[in-house]
Design an enzyme around this catalytic site. Sequence first.
Site, PDB file in Angstrom:
ATOM      1  N   ASN B  73       0.827  -1.217   0.000  1.00 47.90           N
ATOM      2  CA  ASN B  73       0.000   0.000   0.000  1.00 47.90           C
ATOM      3  C   ASN B  73       0.849   1.248   0.000  1.00 47.90           C
ATOM      4  O   ASN B  73       1.974   1.258   0.502  1.00 47.90           O
ATOM      5  CB  ASN B  73      -0.957  -0.014   1.195  1.00 47.90           C
ATOM      6  N   ASN B 132       4.270   5.576  15.720  1.00 51.65           N
ATOM      7  CA  ASN B 132       4.501   4.987  14.400  1.00 51.65           C
ATOM      8  C   ASN B 132       5.858   5.423  13.864  1.00 51.65           C
ATOM      9  O   ASN B 132       5.980   6.473  13.256  1.00 51.65           O
ATOM     10  CB  ASN B 132       3.339   5.398  13.467  1.00 51.65           C
ATOM     11  N   CYS B 135       6.153   3.451   9.130  1.00 48.18           N
ATOM     12  CA  CYS B 135       5.640   3.552   7.757  1.00 48.18           C
ATOM     13  C   CYS B 135       6.768   3.898   6.800  1.00 48.18           C
ATOM     14  O   CYS B 135       7.470   4.880   6.987  1.00 48.18           O
ATOM     15  CB  CYS B 135       4.557   4.620   7.681  1.00 48.18           C
ATOM     16  N   ASN B 200       6.199  -3.151  11.124  1.00 46.05           N
ATOM     17  CA  ASN B 200       5.486  -2.329  10.156  1.00 46.05           C
ATOM     18  C   ASN B 200       5.796  -2.914   8.777  1.00 46.05           C
ATOM     19  O   ASN B 200       6.425  -3.961   8.664  1.00 46.05           O
ATOM     20  CB  ASN B 200       5.949  -0.870  10.281  1.00 46.05           C
ATOM     21  N   CYS B 342       2.634 -42.534  -0.896  1.00 49.30           N
ATOM     22  CA  CYS B 342       3.235 -41.827  -2.043  1.00 49.30           C
ATOM     23  C   CYS B 342       2.373 -41.990  -3.309  1.00 49.30           C
ATOM     24  O   CYS B 342       1.848 -43.062  -3.576  1.00 49.30           O
ATOM     25  CB  CYS B 342       4.625 -42.400  -2.275  1.00 49.30           C
ATOM     26  N   CYS B 348       9.974 -35.212  -5.176  1.00 49.39           N
ATOM     27  CA  CYS B 348      11.061 -35.308  -4.191  1.00 49.39           C
ATOM     28  C   CYS B 348      12.341 -35.761  -4.881  1.00 49.39           C
ATOM     29  O   CYS B 348      13.422 -35.252  -4.612  1.00 49.39           O
ATOM     30  CB  CYS B 348      10.676 -36.263  -3.056  1.00 49.39           C
ATOM     31  N   CYS B 352      15.723 -33.495  -5.033  1.00 44.07           N
ATOM     32  CA  CYS B 352      16.943 -33.991  -4.380  1.00 44.07           C
ATOM     33  C   CYS B 352      18.065 -34.179  -5.405  1.00 44.07           C
ATOM     34  O   CYS B 352      19.204 -33.782  -5.185  1.00 44.07           O
ATOM     35  CB  CYS B 352      16.646 -35.304  -3.665  1.00 44.07           C
ATOM     36  N   CYS B 379      21.664 -39.089   3.072  1.00 48.03           N
ATOM     37  CA  CYS B 379      20.691 -38.005   3.310  1.00 48.03           C
ATOM     38  C   CYS B 379      21.245 -37.059   4.371  1.00 48.03           C
ATOM     39  O   CYS B 379      21.661 -37.503   5.446  1.00 48.03           O
ATOM     40  CB  CYS B 379      19.355 -38.594   3.763  1.00 48.03           C
ATOM     41  N   CYS B 389       6.867 -32.342  -1.340  1.00 45.94           N
ATOM     42  CA  CYS B 389       5.883 -33.434  -1.427  1.00 45.94           C
ATOM     43  C   CYS B 389       4.463 -32.887  -1.302  1.00 45.94           C
ATOM     44  O   CYS B 389       4.163 -32.162  -0.355  1.00 45.94           O
ATOM     45  CB  CYS B 389       6.140 -34.445  -0.310  1.00 45.94           C
TER      46      CYS B 389
END
Lengths: 457, 425
Positions: B73, B132, B135, B200, B342, B348, B352, B379, B389
């Site tokens: 805005n 304030n 802003c 803000n 699955c 995936c 990977c 992994c 997934c």
Amino acid sequence: MSNHRSDAWISTEQLQENFAEVNSPLSTTHAVKESNRCLFCYDAPCIQACPTGIDIPSFIKKIASGNLKGSAVTIMDANPVGASCARVCPTEELCEGACVLNGESEPIMIGDLQRYATDWAIRNEQVLFEAGPSTSKHIAIVGSGPAGLAAARELARFGHQVTIFEADDEPGGLNRYGIVSFRLPVDIVKWEIDQIVNMGVTIRTNTAVGKDISPEELREQFDSIIIAVGMGSVPELHMEGEDASGVYDAVDFVRSTKDGTFSRNLAGKRVAVIGAGNTAVDAATCSTRLGAEHVSIVYRRTKNEMTAYPFEFEFAKQDGIAFQWLTSPVKIEKNDHGEVSGLECVQMELGEADQDGRQRPVPIQNSNFMMDVDVVIRAIGQERLQDTIAMFGLEHTDGVVTVDASYAASEPNHFAVGDVVFGSGQGEAMVVSAAEQGKQAAYTIHQQLSAGTQAAG
Amino acid sequence: MADLTTNVAGIRSPNPFWLASAPPTNSGYQVQRAFEAGWGGAVWKTMGDPILNVSSRFSAVSFGGNQVAGFNNIELISDRPLEVNLREIEETKRLYPEHAIIGSLMVEPDRDKWHEIVKRVEAAGVDGLELNFGCPHGMAERGMGSASGQVPELVRQQTAWVKEVARTPVIVKLTPNITDITFTAKAAVEGGADAVSMINTINSLSGVDLDSWNTIPNVDGKGAHGGYCGPAVKPIALNMVGECARTPGIDVPISGMGGVSSWQEAAEFMLMGASNVQVCTAAMHHGFRIVEDMIDGLSNYMDEKGLASLDQLIGQTVPKYSDWGDLDLTYRVAAKINNDVCINCNKCYIACEDTSHQCIDMLKDEDGNDILRVREDDCVGCNLCSIVCPVDGAIDMVEVARKVGDEPMTWNERQQLMANAGSNQ
């Protein structure tokens, strides 16, 4: 004429599988995606289209936010049988039909989401409502179908003492005995009833008014009486051979599939169902699931006049049910054992419009033919419970109890809701409408009793 | 049912859900509608010297078909005369005495100007003040809003000026358009702030129209940066709240905001140390009625967790929020693919294989069906496969044993150990 197919057989396991709920629940992934697709309309048309006025965008928003208890409360608050209605409402004619996304994309799967939220509450044994502080007011409800249960739940929330009188072995009425279990499993109905019983509502089963307790006794013991007795048996066809073994009333027939014994094994049989309403479809699809070899729906008018919902019609077709349009039975053939061996029918054509505006079916001369069947199920509507109505001395029109906008009947402190006030020209009798009527009668009674208390005090 | 009553530095409200200072709190009519809908409090749209606004003002970012993932805005502070706002505050407070009204203020960095506006707004009966300093657009070009909020000394000085005359609690609202928000938060506390609020909006430009080449939004073909908020900014806000909550010297309540759309984000902000939350974009998207599920959902959540009041929720995750150097280097998780759940989209696998550590194999089971399997030893537990997934429950990240010989050790402990080893030599 009919073959004896006594060697045909269907196992109990197969029957149980056949009568298991056909629609799968939404997965969590699907429910979350679908709930987030809801626009959360303001002054939403789906709410207007729901006879019980469920705040549908709100319950869907709560699924999206993970507030599943809140979602179930929103549903069940407006509709005490909301878990059943999630499964049996003709949603495309109600909420989903009104969804602003029709035409834009696809309507939100409101019924399935309603089932997702209420299933969660059932699975997690949630207690959603409590009885209000006890008043000294006593209300009798005759009949424990959706209208009676809805009235009981609301009255209990106000703290009134509610006793339901049920002629059957188990409570639930239509939902318990009349709706096929592959649409509405008995466990769902039992959960809704348990919720209400746990609020202190007494249900006296095997207690028929007029036999086990009189209307006079009810009047003496209770401040108000709600008549929610539903409807009776399917009327007879009034034709030769109707006394044959193998001729069933569709309501009784569906009921026989709901006690778990499947006593009417139809393995290898050929079945004709007379009529084309939702009960006819139920009887036909139950027949298939009971092992029938071939099932026909016999209807004297055409597809355009049938009263079954479009989704029921589709469901029947997918079950392989044959439709004999413009066909009217004239005589049931019997074999030497007194069993049905055939159904003689006549071809019809549509003539002049009758009072309802529907074209009247007229027999075609010399068009009689035989259908090779072993079972005939009549599903041509249900009789009105005139005796019960007369017992209470209520005004009625052809067995349809006369009520005002608040469901008050002609006798003071007597109310009538559900199928017993459902007359012709009112569209379809729906569980959800019965529930709303029960609620409204409860609100009227509460207002009257509260006003009475204040005046007395 | 859990007690949701809220106390932010002495400002009490029936629940922790306040409307943030923004278009939804522009008038008495709106704030009264909000209180009727159930909002616990409202921070009145920022009051200061009257300004002029432009048309158009808002724009949003949709993502993957979801509307308002982010919101931008270029509207400024209240464009209504101060006396009108004050009259409506007085009326609203009289009608809703149990609900909190906080006056948001912004004036030039001038002691007299701050004194004057504080006195006038407090006289209208507000329960607290919010300064304030956040802003980022328009007002900042005039030395106000985030322009002063980015300078710790200006934050401290102006807060101190306000505290010289304020009789109600003073909340200082901070800008995220800064490298380290804890510096300005500390400055606010040094100036005497009773609470801080954050965040803000973030400097932003929503987009460019590919036909006209105008910015989105634009005013007669010309654009300027705006302030970004909505669901997309939540992680940025949540971190800033967490950093302030765990930093010594910022020992005042925090009013958290930035992407709070439901009770779930509210609970997250409170777990991360916020005493309450403020909401704007979600209300602008759906109306004030969203607060019903916020209250109901939070209440049900607290009941489920056995919490009686918000004190038992606020800040519970703060001790778990730390520096990277304090994380255990030898702890391990690994992906586990549940092939019965699955749906074989192979998202995936490709994530990977192309972009992470190549530890998922595409295989066939004994019946010839496609399956995916993680080589646990390879992994690194990055989570990427479970993130991409699309199916709930198809990939679990599970704790696995440390590598042989490994003991728990953080980077900081390791550096200490090596330093000790070095000094022992």
